[in-house]
Write a protein that holds these residues in place. Structure first.
Motif, PDB file in Angstrom:
ATOM      1  N   TYR A 177     -50.586   5.408 -46.592  1.00  0.00           N
ATOM      2  CA  TYR A 177     -50.442   6.525 -45.666  1.00  0.00           C
ATOM      3  C   TYR A 177     -51.799   7.148 -45.344  1.00  0.00           C
ATOM      4  N   LYS A 178     -52.626   7.315 -46.363  1.00  0.00           N
ATOM      5  CA  LYS A 178     -53.947   7.914 -46.139  1.00  0.00           C
ATOM      6  C   LYS A 178     -54.827   6.998 -45.300  1.00  0.00           C
ATOM      7  N   ARG A 179     -54.707   5.693 -45.490  1.00  0.00           N
ATOM      8  CA  ARG A 179     -55.508   4.763 -44.687  1.00  0.00           C
ATOM      9  C   ARG A 179     -55.092   4.807 -43.214  1.00  0.00           C
ATOM     10  N   VAL A 180     -53.792   4.888 -42.980  1.00  0.00           N
ATOM     11  CA  VAL A 180     -53.311   4.961 -41.598  1.00  0.00           C
ATOM     12  C   VAL A 180     -53.782   6.246 -40.930  1.00  0.00           C
ATOM     13  N   ILE A 181     -53.617   7.364 -41.603  1.00  0.00           N
ATOM     14  CA  ILE A 181     -54.011   8.654 -41.028  1.00  0.00           C
ATOM     15  C   ILE A 181     -55.512   8.698 -40.786  1.00  0.00           C
ATOM     16  N   THR A 182     -56.292   8.221 -41.746  1.00  0.00           N
ATOM     17  CA  THR A 182     -57.753   8.231 -41.590  1.00  0.00           C
ATOM     18  C   THR A 182     -58.192   7.360 -40.429  1.00  0.00           C
ATOM     19  N   THR A 183     -57.590   6.188 -40.309  1.00  0.00           N
ATOM     20  CA  THR A 183     -57.957   5.271 -39.227  1.00  0.00           C
ATOM     21  C   THR A 183     -57.597   5.848 -37.859  1.00  0.00           C
TER      22      THR A 183
END
Length: 472
Positions: free
Chosen positions: A255-261
């Motif tokens: 989830y954090k990778r998606v939001i950051t990207t």
């Protein structure tokens, strides 16, 4: 692309008015695009010239010349070559007019060989129609050829020559259409960003192929755009809910990778617009040189024109983060979105980007209200007319060029950002309203650090305006 008048005016400004300043990137990009179109039409005409000569040269004997062998070569070269140029020129114009360089992604994905086989009939049909019009177009232009390049032959041979010529035009167009269709199939082949449902990869880590495509693909490549589009469809639709549910796994890493990207493109837009505003406000010679600027130049640094090149990507990113935040209210069993601080990051970035677009490109200036007004129920932001350099700058970009692509993209981006924020506020309205009454709205929904644009107090005030459904 730039129109001929813009190219001529830009060339005049470059020679007489530029005063050593670099050419604006937006004008340079449009001029390169216009030049590429011109070169494409020229290449099409040259290709038609050579193709018809190669196909039809040996189909005519010396009886068509009406004279010795040198005259035969010149007549054949003049007649076939000129009509070949006309045929290629016509195809290039039709290709550009119909915008056929734009890729068309099929709704139903098939294997490449089967997709190519399915398009052969349509390519043949298009080649047949174009060849008829091109033949008539070239025949009309051949009337203006000098007499020494025209054939003086009996009617029977003239009809045979026209049939041969049309067959050559049809074969050339058929080869071009099949070649174009082959490139279409290869460039629009299906990219699979999810493992097969029921496989081991789907059970353990179904999001890794999509995340790898987002993070490791070449910027602005077809694969990257398709990955963002696939992610947007997964987050918004209810088709592959198992793929969206995989983002809310217990560790919260996916989830954090998606939001950051997805927040990165929006942060870049806000930061570049903020840098342009700052550089403009300290530029004392802005108003003196405003009248001598390029027709495509503006009050911002020339890099600001590149901000809206990825307008579609920013739209998808705003929709992705808002959809994930909305669905986290019911699908996030582990509280990953709230505990990781992603909700506050999403709200802060969307608000910062919206403020930057409104102030930089629309002309709205947000004034921070006093603290006792913020605690009331009738909270509002006073939109004041900007003054000094920033006001002149904003008017220079939007007010005087209301029909420009930059103007429409700025307003469209602001609409998408407002819609994304409202979608989140409508779901978490009760929670946000309770936090606002308790005085902790900025702690729970605004990041503690410095935002990419504006201040935490300004973002909190703007969020209160959304809570009252008064943001416009």
């Amino acid at each position: 692309p730039a129109s001929p008048s813009e190219l001529i005016l830009g060339l005049i400004r470059l020679i007489f008015v530029s005063d050593g300043r670099p050419v604006p990137p937006d004008f340079r990009r449009r001029a390169k695009l216009s030049l590429s179109f011109l070169l494409f039409v020229a290449a099409s005409a040259l290709s038609g010239f050579l193709s018809l000569l190669c196909l039809c040269w040996n189909c005519f004997d010396e009886s068509f010349a009406g004279g010795p062998r040198p005259s035969y070569y010149w007549r054949l070269l003049g007649a076939l070559g000129f009509r070949g140029l006309a045929v290629g020129f016509f195809y290039g114009l039709c290709y550009l007019y119909q915008r056929r360089w734009v890729l068309e992604f099929p709704i139903i994905q098939r294997p490449p060989f089967f997709s190519f086989k399915m398009g052969i009939l349509s390519a043949t049909r298009r080649a047949f129609k174009l060849s008829i019009v091109a033949y008539l177009f070239s025949a009309a232009l051949a009337i203006f050829l000098p007499c020494e390049f025209k054939w003086q032959v009996p009617m029977r041979k003239l009809i045979a020559a026209q049939i041969i010529f049309y067959a050559g035009v049809f074969l050339v167009y058929l080869c071009w259409e099949l070649n174009r269709h082959l490139h279409q199939v290869l460039l629009t082949k299906r990219f699979t960003f999810a493992p097969p449902k029921g496989s081991a990869a789907a059970e353990t880590n179904p999001s890794e192929p999509l995340l790898a495509a987002l993070e490791e693909s070449t910027p602005r490549s077809v694969m990257q755009y398709l990955a963002y589009l696939d992610l947007c469809m997964v987050c918004e639709s209810s088709v592959d809910t198992w793929r969206r549910a995989a983002f809310f796994e217990e560790s919260g890493e996916a989830y954090k990778r998606v939001i950051t990207t997805c927040l990165r493109p929006l942060e870049q837009v806000a930061s570049k617009l903020g840098e342009g505003l700052e550089s403009c406000s300290v530029d004392k010679s802005f108003q003196l040189g405003h009248q001598l600027r390029w027709p495509t130049d503006s009050w911002l640094d020339s890099r600001v024109h590149e901000v809206f090149y990825d307008f579609q990507l920013c739209e998808w990113c705003a929709r992705i983060v808002s959809s994930l935040t909305v669905h986290s209210g019911k699908e996030d069993r582990f509280g990953v979105a709230q505990l990781s601080g992603s909700n506050s990051a999403v709200i802060s970035t969307l608000l910062s980007c919206l403020l930057a677009v409104e102030e930089a490109c629309i002309g709205k200036k947000t004034h921070l209200q006093s603290s006792h007004n913020l605690l009331g129920t009738g909270v509002g932001i006073k939109w004041a007319t900007m003054s000094n350099g920033r006001r002149e700058a904003a008017v220079g970009v939007t007010g005087k060029r209301r029909g420009s692509p930059l103007y429409s993209k700025a307003y469209s981006m602001a609409d998408y950002l407002r819609t994304s924020i409202y979608s989140i506020v409508s779901v978490f309205h009760d929670e946000m309203l309770f936090s606002a009454k308790a005085g902790v709205l900025h702690k729970e929904w605004i990041t503690s650090g410095k935002p990419v644009y504006g201040t935490p107090d300004l973002l909190s005030q703007k969020l209160r305006l959304f809570l009252d459904f008064q943001a416009n």
